[in-house]
Write a protein that holds these residues in place. Structure first.
Motif, mmCIF file in Angstrom:
data_model
loop_
_atom_site.group_PDB
_atom_site.id
_atom_site.type_symbol
_atom_site.label_atom_id
_atom_site.label_comp_id
_atom_site.label_asym_id
_atom_site.label_seq_id
_atom_site.Cartn_x
_atom_site.Cartn_y
_atom_site.Cartn_z
ATOM 1 N N ARG A 137 3.937 5.562 -5.645
ATOM 2 C CA ARG A 137 3.949 5.557 -7.108
ATOM 3 C C ARG A 137 2.884 6.475 -7.690
ATOM 4 N NH1 ARG A 137 2.938 0.136 -7.266
ATOM 5 N NH2 ARG A 137 4.559 -0.738 -5.989
ATOM 6 N N ASN A 138 1.761 6.599 -7.027
ATOM 7 C CA ASN A 138 0.632 7.339 -7.581
ATOM 8 C C ASN A 138 0.567 8.795 -7.149
ATOM 9 O OD1 ASN A 138 -0.283 5.070 -8.943
ATOM 10 N ND2 ASN A 138 -1.406 4.345 -7.165
ATOM 11 N N THR A 139 1.438 9.216 -6.285
ATOM 12 C CA THR A 139 1.395 10.603 -5.845
ATOM 13 C C THR A 139 2.415 11.413 -6.625
ATOM 14 O OG1 THR A 139 2.970 10.136 -4.079
ATOM 15 C CG2 THR A 139 0.640 10.074 -3.505
ATOM 16 N N ASN B 292 3.921 1.568 -1.104
ATOM 17 C CA ASN B 292 4.558 1.693 -2.418
ATOM 18 C C ASN B 292 3.569 2.162 -3.476
ATOM 19 O OD1 ASN B 292 7.034 0.924 -1.419
ATOM 20 N ND2 ASN B 292 6.738 -1.235 -1.881
ATOM 21 N N ASP B 293 2.324 1.680 -3.427
ATOM 22 C CA ASP B 293 1.302 2.141 -4.377
ATOM 23 C C ASP B 293 1.045 3.632 -4.214
ATOM 24 O OD1 ASP B 293 0.978 -0.320 -5.532
ATOM 25 O OD2 ASP B 293 -0.791 -0.858 -4.352
ATOM 26 N N ILE B 294 0.934 4.075 -2.983
ATOM 27 C CA ILE B 294 0.699 5.497 -2.731
ATOM 28 C C ILE B 294 1.879 6.314 -3.248
ATOM 29 C CG2 ILE B 294 0.517 7.221 -0.895
ATOM 30 C CD1 ILE B 294 -1.071 5.089 0.690
ATOM 31 N N ARG C 279 0.826 -1.207 0.000
ATOM 32 C CA ARG C 279 0.000 0.000 0.000
ATOM 33 C C ARG C 279 0.861 1.258 0.000
ATOM 34 N NH1 ARG C 279 -2.873 -1.580 4.793
ATOM 35 N NH2 ARG C 279 -3.665 -3.573 4.202
#
Length: 74
Positions: free
Chosen positions: A59-61, A55-57, A53
């Motif tokens: 990558r997407n910010t 790492n996803d945040i 989670r």
């Protein structure tokens, strides 16, 4: 067994041993079924999910510079 109810099957000591035996069989069946996850593995999975989670945040910010550039475009 003195002073026991009509539904009592085992004396106190025998009931404890019977409970232990049933619990051992239950856990053996659970582990052999392949569905059992040990508490240590559950902690590892939870940590792994948390890191995914994060790492996803990440990558997407957008960073602050990208944010300001988009803001200036609008």
């Amino acid at each position: 067994m003195p002073n026991s109810g009509s539904s009592k099957k085992y004396c106190t000591e025998c009931a404890k041993e019977r409970h232990r035996k049933n619990r051992r069989e239950y856990m053996r069946n659970i582990r052999n079924s392949g569905e059992y996850i040990s508490p240590a593995n559950e902690v590892k999975r939870a940590r792994s999910r948390s890191m995914e989670r994060i790492n996803d945040i990440a990558r997407n910010t957008v960073n602050y510079g990208e944010y300001q550039a988009k803001r200036m475009e609008n």
